[in-house]
Design an enzyme around this catalytic site. Structure first.
Site, mmCIF file in Angstrom:
data_model
loop_
_atom_site.group_PDB
_atom_site.id
_atom_site.type_symbol
_atom_site.label_atom_id
_atom_site.label_comp_id
_atom_site.label_asym_id
_atom_site.label_seq_id
_atom_site.Cartn_x
_atom_site.Cartn_y
_atom_site.Cartn_z
ATOM 1 N N SER A 86 0.898 -1.071 -0.019
ATOM 2 C CA SER A 86 -0.125 -0.174 0.168
ATOM 3 C C SER A 86 0.852 1.139 -0.007
ATOM 4 C CB SER A 86 -0.841 -0.025 1.151
ATOM 5 O OG SER A 86 -2.122 0.853 1.134
ATOM 6 N N ASP A 224 -9.917 -3.045 -5.670
ATOM 7 C CA ASP A 224 -9.304 -2.417 -4.801
ATOM 8 C C ASP A 224 -10.457 -1.242 -4.258
ATOM 9 O OD1 ASP A 224 -7.912 -0.919 -2.918
ATOM 10 O OD2 ASP A 224 -5.913 -1.816 -3.723
ATOM 11 N N HIS A 255 -8.187 -4.461 -1.135
ATOM 12 C CA HIS A 255 -6.731 -3.903 -0.586
ATOM 13 C C HIS A 255 -6.024 -4.720 0.311
ATOM 14 C CE1 HIS A 255 -4.438 -0.340 -0.384
ATOM 15 N NE2 HIS A 255 -4.410 -0.423 0.924
#
Length: 304
Positions: A86, A224, A255
């Site tokens: 991320s 996502d 995610h």
């Protein structure tokens, strides 16, 4: 991997080595022969006080760089596999692209579920589709709690604060409901940026990706909720131009999800964990084969 290889890992926003997805990945990587080092973002570990008025930012690379340099110094023979999850994906890609020296002894880099451009991401981050606005609120709430837990060290009476940062800005922090509000009122001023646009522009890895020459695996999921599909044109275009870049885009994964098994009882080890380790294994094997071929060529030329 049987060689001396260290995975240097950068977690997501406000995350650290104790998060479940990091612990699961590290356990699997270690079982496959890798040494692992995980960055704890400044201020993220609960119950660990900050000792100076500094906080991690969206694209701050100096603390990750400090960890990497420590690993290189401590293990002079080790080679590195750079992994970012991320926000951590943005940081590791920016770090590698900032300097050729940062790519020395790096076998490859893997970025999972990053958005590539904070400036372009903010245009979609307030939308309600895929509950993006709700996720934004949750992440902002977590970020707010972390900042406020260190408010004495960061903003106390004895701390020299930036002139642009007023008491009114700190008051707005309490009522902020999005990451953009926190970044605009506090973070960009705290780090000396004149506008949110400048902060996001400078802190994103978008302008550094083309300077990465080691093998680069960019992983996203089509569903996502945090990374809008419009952002995926960035890794797609890069992978079409550069031979060292591969973009992987499964339909499902959310995610940092990528769970396998049943919906109610997924396996703790995810497809993401296996993918990163298998890619690293393949690069290790490729490097080993290249080295063996080079040794053979030198032996043959020596005989001639």
């Amino acid at each position: 991997c049987t060689e001396d290889v260290t995975m240097v890992i950068c977690p997501g926003i406000a995350n650290h080595s104790e998060k479940q997805y990091i612990r699961t990945f590290v356990d699997y990587a270690q079982k496959n022969g890798y040494r692992c080092a995980v960055l704890n973002h400044l201020g993220a570990l609960p119950n660990i006080e900050l000792t100076s008025p500094r906080m991690f930012t969206y694209g701050c690379t100096w603390e990750f760089g400090a960890m990497v340099n420590y690993i290189k110094k401590t293990y002079p023979q080790t080679q590195l596999v750079v992994v970012g999850f991320s926000l951590g994906g943005n940081i590791v890609c920016k770090y590698l692209g900032e300097s050729q020296a940062n790519q020395e002894r790096v076998l490859c880099c893997v970025s999972v579920c990053q958005g590539y451009s904070a400036l372009r991401a903010q245009e979609t981050f307030m939308q309600w589709d895929q509950c993006r606005r709700f996720y934004n609120f949750l992440m902002a709430d977590n970020m707010k709690k972390i900042i406020l837990s260190h408010r004495q060290v960061l903003f106390g009476d004895n701390v020299k604060k930036p002139q642009s940062l007023s008491d009114a800005d700190l008051s707005r922090l309490y009522t902020a409901t999005s990451l953009m509000q926190i970044d605009d009122n506090v973070m960009r001023k705290f780090h000396g940026y004149s506008s949110l646009k400048e902060y996001y522009e400078e802190e994103s890895c978008l302008h550094y990706l083309h300077r990465i020459y080691v093998p680069l695996l960019l992983v996203n999921a089509a569903d996502d909720p945090l990374v809008h599909e419009s952002l995926l044109s960035i890794p797609r275009a890069l992978s079409e131009k550069r031979e060292n870049v591969m973009h992987v885009l499964p339909l499902h994964g959310g995610h940092l999800g990528f769970f396998e098994g049943s919906v109610l009882f997924p396996e703790p080890l995810t497809w993401m964990d296996k993918l990163v380790v298998q890619y690293a294994n393949a690069i290790c094997q490729w490097e080993k084969t290249k080295s063996q071929c080079s040794d053979t060529e030198q032996a043959v030329s020596g005989q001639e």
